[in-house]
Write a protein that holds these residues in place. Structure first.
Motif, mmCIF file in Angstrom:
data_model
loop_
_atom_site.group_PDB
_atom_site.id
_atom_site.type_symbol
_atom_site.label_atom_id
_atom_site.label_comp_id
_atom_site.label_asym_id
_atom_site.label_seq_id
_atom_site.Cartn_x
_atom_site.Cartn_y
_atom_site.Cartn_z
ATOM 1 N N LEU A 172 -15.581 -6.333 6.135
ATOM 2 C CA LEU A 172 -14.208 -5.897 5.977
ATOM 3 C C LEU A 172 -13.423 -5.760 7.220
ATOM 4 O O LEU A 172 -12.209 -6.074 7.245
ATOM 5 N N ALA A 173 -14.177 -4.985 8.214
ATOM 6 C CA ALA A 173 -13.425 -4.643 9.461
ATOM 7 C C ALA A 173 -13.266 -5.930 10.200
ATOM 8 O O ALA A 173 -12.009 -5.950 10.932
ATOM 9 N N SER A 174 -14.035 -6.865 10.130
ATOM 10 C CA SER A 174 -13.969 -7.933 11.025
ATOM 11 C C SER A 174 -12.651 -8.997 10.350
ATOM 12 O O SER A 174 -11.983 -9.629 11.200
ATOM 13 N N LEU A 175 -12.240 -8.661 9.032
ATOM 14 C CA LEU A 175 -11.214 -9.172 8.581
ATOM 15 C C LEU A 175 -9.562 -8.443 9.071
ATOM 16 O O LEU A 175 -8.636 -8.904 9.380
ATOM 17 N N SER A 176 -10.080 -6.984 8.870
ATOM 18 C CA SER A 176 -8.939 -6.096 8.725
ATOM 19 C C SER A 176 -8.196 -6.077 10.076
ATOM 20 O O SER A 176 -6.969 -5.921 10.355
ATOM 21 N N ILE A 177 -9.186 -5.985 11.374
ATOM 22 C CA ILE A 177 -8.725 -5.832 12.521
ATOM 23 C C ILE A 177 -7.667 -7.047 12.858
ATOM 24 O O ILE A 177 -6.400 -6.438 13.425
ATOM 25 N N PRO A 178 -7.852 -8.291 12.890
ATOM 26 C CA PRO A 178 -6.906 -9.232 13.138
ATOM 27 C C PRO A 178 -5.303 -9.300 12.169
ATOM 28 O O PRO A 178 -4.473 -9.403 12.503
ATOM 29 N N GLN A 179 -5.942 -8.941 10.998
ATOM 30 C CA GLN A 179 -4.804 -8.968 10.039
ATOM 31 C C GLN A 179 -3.748 -7.821 10.192
ATOM 32 O O GLN A 179 -2.587 -7.844 10.198
ATOM 33 N N VAL B 203 -0.571 -4.542 4.157
ATOM 34 C CA VAL B 203 -0.739 -5.773 3.623
ATOM 35 C C VAL B 203 0.984 -6.497 4.064
ATOM 36 O O VAL B 203 1.831 -5.929 4.429
ATOM 37 N N ALA B 204 0.975 -7.847 3.753
ATOM 38 C CA ALA B 204 1.890 -8.686 4.143
ATOM 39 C C ALA B 204 3.225 -8.277 3.508
ATOM 40 O O ALA B 204 4.431 -8.246 4.035
ATOM 41 N N VAL B 205 3.211 -8.194 2.316
ATOM 42 C CA VAL B 205 4.301 -7.999 1.447
ATOM 43 C C VAL B 205 5.073 -6.762 1.856
ATOM 44 O O VAL B 205 6.392 -6.687 1.969
ATOM 45 N N VAL B 206 4.278 -5.594 1.680
ATOM 46 C CA VAL B 206 4.946 -4.347 2.148
ATOM 47 C C VAL B 206 5.300 -4.250 3.586
ATOM 48 O O VAL B 206 6.493 -3.827 3.950
ATOM 49 N N TYR C 241 2.106 3.389 8.895
ATOM 50 C CA TYR C 241 3.060 2.997 7.966
ATOM 51 C C TYR C 241 2.466 2.594 6.708
ATOM 52 O O TYR C 241 1.233 2.898 6.274
ATOM 53 N N VAL C 242 3.256 2.242 5.458
ATOM 54 C CA VAL C 242 2.752 2.481 4.258
ATOM 55 C C VAL C 242 1.719 1.373 4.089
ATOM 56 O O VAL C 242 1.671 0.213 4.216
ATOM 57 N N ALA C 243 0.423 1.973 3.533
ATOM 58 C CA ALA C 243 -0.670 1.320 3.387
ATOM 59 C C ALA C 243 -0.760 1.317 1.597
ATOM 60 O O ALA C 243 -0.243 1.793 1.126
ATOM 61 N N THR C 244 -1.540 0.254 1.220
ATOM 62 C CA THR C 244 -1.777 -0.110 -0.129
ATOM 63 C C THR C 244 -2.983 -0.942 -0.356
ATOM 64 O O THR C 244 -3.934 -1.378 0.836
ATOM 65 N N GLY C 245 -3.108 -1.276 -1.524
ATOM 66 C CA GLY C 245 -4.739 -2.146 -1.595
ATOM 67 C C GLY C 245 -4.227 -3.626 -1.384
ATOM 68 O O GLY C 245 -3.253 -4.076 -1.771
ATOM 69 N N SER C 246 -5.182 -4.506 -0.666
ATOM 70 C CA SER C 246 -4.989 -5.695 -0.418
ATOM 71 C C SER C 246 -6.028 -6.651 -1.508
ATOM 72 O O SER C 246 -7.166 -6.349 -1.355
ATOM 73 N N PHE C 247 -5.239 -7.702 -1.988
ATOM 74 C CA PHE C 247 -6.093 -8.568 -2.887
ATOM 75 C C PHE C 247 -6.966 -9.186 -1.985
ATOM 76 O O PHE C 247 -8.304 -9.423 -2.469
ATOM 77 N N SER C 248 -6.731 -9.803 -0.964
ATOM 78 C CA SER C 248 -7.592 -10.805 -0.222
ATOM 79 C C SER C 248 -8.760 -9.997 0.384
ATOM 80 O O SER C 248 -9.786 -10.187 0.674
ATOM 81 N N ARG C 249 -8.555 -8.824 1.007
ATOM 82 C CA ARG C 249 -9.325 -8.034 1.748
ATOM 83 C C ARG C 249 -10.252 -7.380 0.544
ATOM 84 O O ARG C 249 -11.625 -7.142 0.559
ATOM 85 N N THR C 250 -9.751 -7.036 -0.703
ATOM 86 C CA THR C 250 -10.695 -6.448 -1.829
ATOM 87 C C THR C 250 -11.542 -7.565 -2.377
ATOM 88 O O THR C 250 -12.759 -7.239 -2.477
#
Length: 661
Positions: free
Chosen positions: A105-112, A152-155, A394-403
């Motif tokens: 998850l971290a390997s995806l979260s860092i660049p995203q 996440v992208a949308v927020v 800033y505002v965080a939420t649940g991410s579909f792709s990372r989940t």
């Protein structure tokens, strides 16, 4: 056909014997003597108690004698921090699965996270900060085992599009950043309050159809905005509508286009999409699309460093501030001209973030066979964003792709979020200098590769097939976001959804009912053409949860119209007239003073024509208000029944209802 519905015949003597059954009177008294419903204060306190002390078991008398306060405190803490409940049984084998999932998850979260920070018009480190504190808080307070928390992208797009209308990030980035933290504080506050006071229905105003359209429109806008990074454009519009973005791209192509940015970005975008395709084709390669963004960042950074491409027009990140999250308490702005606007943006962000997170969390919870409490999730997300606003997030939420990556990697509990947050924290301390030469075009390609999952054409088609009004809300949100702004898109979607609710509330269905052959069940004549109509009696059911000021007059006039229509048919067939009206109130959950007045007028009209009026199965709130308004006294206690069947039998046994006329 409804017109050919048969009429049942009766032996009056048999029915009169049934009327004399002594058990009917007590059953009617059950309705009339039902307990009063809880007051508003009781309901409010009850909802808070349910949130704070969920699933609280009644303590035994012995434990109550020993230490009642200890039981209350333990229940409160376990409700607020679910980790205290399941943490006692946590095993080393489970941690092994969570560790691997957290690292993936971290390997995806860092660049995203770095890419989404640029989308929010913030420095890269703020995206990484947002992947540290909120996941840590959620791990303690959240009830979802799989939900991956972070930016996440949308927020991110929502914040940048709305906040930059208040404060220009290019003119004063510090003031812009302070406003973002303040918006995050308000978003967290609203989310926590929604959960504590069980106001989750506010989130439901954004229907599933509206969210599908909004997400698709937002995905296209986000994708078009990434052309700035992909083409190396420096001067770009601050507007988010598709026309303005395309005009800005066309205007900038001849002036400041750097082909190397485009070549580098597109090359890695193809690589990212290819790994995504392989991961979907072969489930054993789930890890490949998860680590592909990190590989892209490492390779592109190395290419730029070795070739000195930054000297030839390739835009790079440059400095990322090293170290853990800084306190941002002193940066929150609760005075000044923009507080009200910040609160408004916070409310919109809170609703969008909650809608996405709860939808993602519930979908994966249903797959794994457990229930996710939406109100508890709101409280957890509220507190994590409050904590985030105080620590430069800033505002965080649940991410579909990372989940989805989290689940595919084998996560068992929310500990994977802890592992991910700690890994990102170590990266902030040790790896930020290595990202100096990371090209911005790579961040754009990472964001673009995540967007296809936000556009669900099949679901939009299903919405069209099932409900055309729902599809109108979907397409309204899509076009509003695409051609106007995020706020307009949301406003259009909510307006259409409200219009649909109002339409159904103002003109509810009024159903004529009959008895199913061989049963005591009464159903809608239009749905069940085989039902048998009862002679001289018209049975009506109101298909509405509330009889109130918006629909009371319509309901009254519609009932009177159906009575006239029925009497005309009976006159044509020489079957007499309607002598009794039975109102089935089983669907009606509430009634207001306008509804009671409409019933009184209906009753007076029936009495003036010598007709009986009976009420069947009124609900707790309804019968309570009818008793307080003394309507029951006007109708007569003997004309309120537990069921339609008992009301029919009573009408047939009444001297005023003559089956021979």
């Amino acid at each position: 056909m409804i017109s050919s519905v048969p009429t049942e015949t009766f032996s009056v003597e048999t029915r009169q014997l049934d009327i004399e059954d002594a058990s009917r009177a007590p059953r009617a008294e059950w309705v009339l003597n039902s307990p009063d419903p809880p007051g508003l204060c009781q309901e409010l306190l009850g909802s808070i108690k349910e949130t704070v002390f969920p699933n609280r078991k009644k303590p035994s008398s012995s434990s109550k004698m020993k230490n009642p306060w200890r039981c209350a405190v333990a229940s409160f803490l376990q409700g607020l921090f679910p980790i205290l409940s399941w943490g006692k049984n946590y095993k080393a084998s489970t941690f092994k699965s969570d560790l691997m999932a957290g690292l993936t998850l971290a390997s995806l979260s860092i660049p995203q996270s770095i890419g989404y920070a640029s989308l929010a018009k913030l420095d890269p480190q703020y995206g990484l900060y947002t992947s540290v504190v909120p996941p840590l808080i959620y791990a303690l307070m959240g009830s979802s085992r799989e939900l991956a928390i972070g930016p996440v992208a949308v927020v991110s797009m929502l914040l940048s599009s709305m906040v930059q209308q208040i404060q220009d990030p290019m003119a004063d980035p510090i003031a812009y950043r302070k406003l973002i933290f303040t918006v995050t504080f308000f978003a967290g506050t609203f989310q926590a309050l929604f959960g504590i006071f069980r106001l989750g229905f506010l989130v439901d105003f954004l229907s599933h159809a509206a969210i599908v359209g909004f997400m698709a429109g937002a995905a296209i806008i986000i994708g078009l905005q990434q052309l700035k990074g992909l083409l190396g454009i420096s001067h770009f519009t601050v507007k988010t509508d598709v026309v303005s973005v395309l005009e800005s791209v066309v205007r900038s192509i001849n002036d400041e286009l750097y082909p190397l940015n485009f070549v580098l970005g597109c090359s890695f975008l193809i690589f990212l999409l290819f790994t995504r395709f392989l991961g979907r084709r072969n489930k054993n390669l789930f890890w490949l699309p998860a680590i592909a963004p990190l590989i892209s960042v490492m390779l592109s950074t190395l290419i730029v460093f070795l070739t000195k491409a930054d000297k030839h027009g390739v835009n790079i990140i440059k400095n990322i501030k090293r170290g853990v999250n800084q306190s941002s308490v002193h940066q929150l702005q609760f005075k000044g001209p923009h507080v009200g606007q910040a609160a408004k943006v916070g409310l919109v962000s809170a609703i969008i973030a909650l809608t996405e997170a709860i939808a993602v969390g519930r979908s994966f919870a249903s797959i794994r066979g457990y229930h996710l409490d939406g109100n508890k999730e709101m409280v957890a997300m509220g507190f994590m964003n409050l904590a985030g606003s105080l620590s430069s997030c800033y505002v965080a939420t649940g991410s579909f792709s990372r989940t989805a990556v989290n689940v595919s990697s084998g996560c068992q509990t929310v500990v994977s979020n802890l592992v991910m947050a700690i890994t990102v924290l170590l990266s902030l301390e040790l790896l930020t200098r290595l990202l100096y030469f990371t090209p911005i075009a790579i961040l754009a390609s990472i964001i673009l590769s995540a967007l296809p999952g936000l556009i669900d054409i099949n679901e939009a088609y299903n919405i069209w097939k099932v409900d055309k009004l729902d599809f109108l809300a979907c397409i309204g949100a899509f076009l509003g976001v695409l051609f106007a702004s995020v706020e307009i898109g949301l406003l259009v979607a909510v307006t259409i959804s409200f219009g649909k609710i109002l339409l159904k509330s103002i003109r509810p269905g009024i159903e004529k009912m009959g008895r199913l052959p061989g049963t005591d069940i009464f159903c809608d004549i239009s749905q069940y053409p085989m039902v048998i109509k009862t002679p001289a009696i018209l049975i009506i059911r109101i298909d509405s949860a509330s009889m109130c000021f918006v629909n009371a007059n319509f309901i009254r006039e519609r009932i009177l119209g159906l009575m006239r229509e029925e009497e005309n048919k009976m006159t044509e067939n020489a079957n007499g007239t309607v002598q009794a009206l039975i109102l089935d109130m089983s669907n009606m959950m509430n009634i207001d003073t306008s509804g009671i007045i409409a019933l009184e007028e209906l009753h007076r009209k029936l009495v003036s024509h010598g007709k009986e009026f009976a009420l069947a199965n009124p609900r707790m709130q309804v019968i309570h208000k009818l008793k307080v308004a003394k309507f029951v006294e006007k109708v007569g206690r003997g004309w309120v029944f537990l069921s339609v069947c008992e009301a029919v039998d009573a009408c047939l046994g009444s001297k005023s209802v003559n089956l021979d006329t």
